[in-house]
Motif scaffolding. Sequence first.
Motif, PDB file in Angstrom:
ATOM      1  N   GLN A  64      -5.887   3.944   2.910  1.00 25.96           N
ATOM      2  CA  GLN A  64      -5.321   3.919   1.567  1.00 25.96           C
ATOM      3  C   GLN A  64      -4.204   4.947   1.425  1.00 25.96           C
ATOM      4  O   GLN A  64      -4.324   6.079   1.869  1.00 25.96           O
ATOM      5  N   ASP A  65      -3.114   4.503   0.799  1.00 25.23           N
ATOM      6  CA  ASP A  65      -1.997   5.393   0.499  1.00 25.23           C
ATOM      7  C   ASP A  65      -1.817   5.420  -1.017  1.00 25.23           C
ATOM      8  O   ASP A  65      -2.546   6.107  -1.716  1.00 25.23           O
ATOM      9  N   LYS A  66      -0.912   4.607  -1.544  1.00 25.33           N
ATOM     10  CA  LYS A  66      -0.738   4.545  -2.995  1.00 25.33           C
ATOM     11  C   LYS A  66      -1.703   3.565  -3.644  1.00 25.33           C
ATOM     12  O   LYS A  66      -1.986   3.659  -4.833  1.00 25.33           O
ATOM     13  N   CYS A  67      -2.184   2.605  -2.864  1.00 25.17           N
ATOM     14  CA  CYS A  67      -3.075   1.583  -3.407  1.00 25.17           C
ATOM     15  C   CYS A  67      -4.544   1.976  -3.294  1.00 25.17           C
ATOM     16  O   CYS A  67      -4.932   2.700  -2.375  1.00 25.17           O
ATOM     17  N   LEU A  68      -5.314   1.467  -4.232  1.00 21.39           N
ATOM     18  CA  LEU A  68      -6.765   1.457  -4.101  1.00 21.39           C
ATOM     19  C   LEU A  68      -7.117   0.175  -3.360  1.00 21.39           C
ATOM     20  O   LEU A  68      -6.697  -0.913  -3.769  1.00 21.39           O
ATOM     21  N   ASN A 119       0.817  -1.211   0.000  1.00 22.65           N
ATOM     22  CA  ASN A 119       0.000   0.000   0.000  1.00 22.65           C
ATOM     23  C   ASN A 119       0.851   1.262   0.000  1.00 22.65           C
ATOM     24  O   ASN A 119       0.493   2.268  -0.621  1.00 22.65           O
ATOM     25  N   ARG A 128       1.355   1.513  -6.842  1.00 21.67           N
ATOM     26  CA  ARG A 128      -0.037   1.825  -7.172  1.00 21.67           C
ATOM     27  C   ARG A 128      -0.703   0.568  -7.730  1.00 21.67           C
ATOM     28  O   ARG A 128      -0.534   0.230  -8.904  1.00 21.67           O
ATOM     29  N   LYS A 129      -1.444  -0.124  -6.865  1.00 23.54           N
ATOM     30  CA  LYS A 129      -2.141  -1.334  -7.267  1.00 23.54           C
ATOM     31  C   LYS A 129      -3.523  -1.352  -6.616  1.00 23.54           C
ATOM     32  O   LYS A 129      -3.819  -0.546  -5.729  1.00 23.54           O
ATOM     33  N   HIS A 130      -4.331  -2.283  -7.062  1.00 30.86           N
ATOM     34  CA  HIS A 130      -5.650  -2.469  -6.467  1.00 30.86           C
ATOM     35  C   HIS A 130      -5.621  -3.710  -5.585  1.00 30.86           C
ATOM     36  O   HIS A 130      -5.378  -4.820  -6.076  1.00 30.86           O
TER      37      HIS A 130
END
Length: 390
Positions: free
Chosen positions: A197-201, A177, A181-183
């Motif tokens: 949530q930080d960089k991730c969805l 996270n 950048r990932k889901h």
Amino acid sequence: MSASAPPAPQTKSTAPPLGGDKPADPEINKLFREQIKHNGSDLHLQVGKPAILRIRGTLRELNMPPITEEVMYRMFYEIMDPRNTQIFEENGGTDLAHVVPDSDGHKWRFRVNLFKQLGMPGMVARKIEQSIPNFEGLHLPPVMEDLCKFDQGMILLAGVTGSGKSTTIASMLNWVNHQVRKHILTIEDPIEFVFTQDKCLINQRELGMDVRDFHIAMKHAVREDPDIMLVGEMRDRDTFETAIHAAETGHLVFGTIHASTAPSTIGRILDLFPQDMHTAIRSSLGFNMRAIIAQKLLPTIVDNPKRVPIVEIMRFNAVVRKLVLEEHDEKLSSAIRIGKEEGMQLFNDSLYYFVMKEYVSRAVAFEVSPNVEELKMMIKGIDVKGPAIL
């Protein structure tokens, strides 16, 4: 309760109305606040006994009167929703998440299991830490970072209930996270850690509250474009088949399983399937499993940390893959031993580290070690070499 007391609720008709509102502050919250106050990891309730807390691995009774059957049921029905009520009465037990605000306004989450034993209601509740510790905070080995970098495959956390598997997986997902950048999609029963949530969805789905069951959730998942999936516990054949299929189709899948060691996890998985499918399952494991991490929690002899994870790590390199495919599971421990440069380690390696760091006593280490003589040799500085495996 006295012998003349009415029988405990057994059918839906004797339960409180399913559409009734929950009280703003259920009676049982007083006990949860005692758990928070005393920093207890688990709260145990049993009819005829005071509430019991597990503090630093030891069970301790609270100074209070024994809980009656009537009071126990009343507290349970205050925190169960209609779905949990139905499951509890039909199956004799249910899992749920419960949130309790403390005196400072902080909200604490508890993973609650309500059950019946000897015809009486009982409960065990695990307190979920408010923040998700990082690898250093959990005293996990540096290789954990590498295990979060796969784009596809499966990573399993093995161990008994209460061994810290969920916390370790949460720490791994939170590392992702903060890095890429990932889901991330989680399917949980119930949700334990709530991610910020930080960089991730991040989408977290709880069975019962957000989706009816695991199989429907997984059917939906393929349409929800996840990169990483947390699928919870591998309890049966259908769950494992669904999870491994997700790994085969390009997802990184995290899950947990009840097994005592990393090598024995292979046999535990095979036990879910009939004999004539074992070759195919081994092939699927060989090509899709990325790592198995087995974990135990041990009390320390220092004030901080109070407990540390003893970890065994088996990465699926070429040697491990070959042994799994050729059914030489008895040689997997030796493969872990020679794979230390890749971050693999046996339980004894982890025990040795914490004994030498003076976090864990030698007595406790010897008690849980799978090979006490080997551990004693390691502590004496004698190099331990395993048998040739190929």
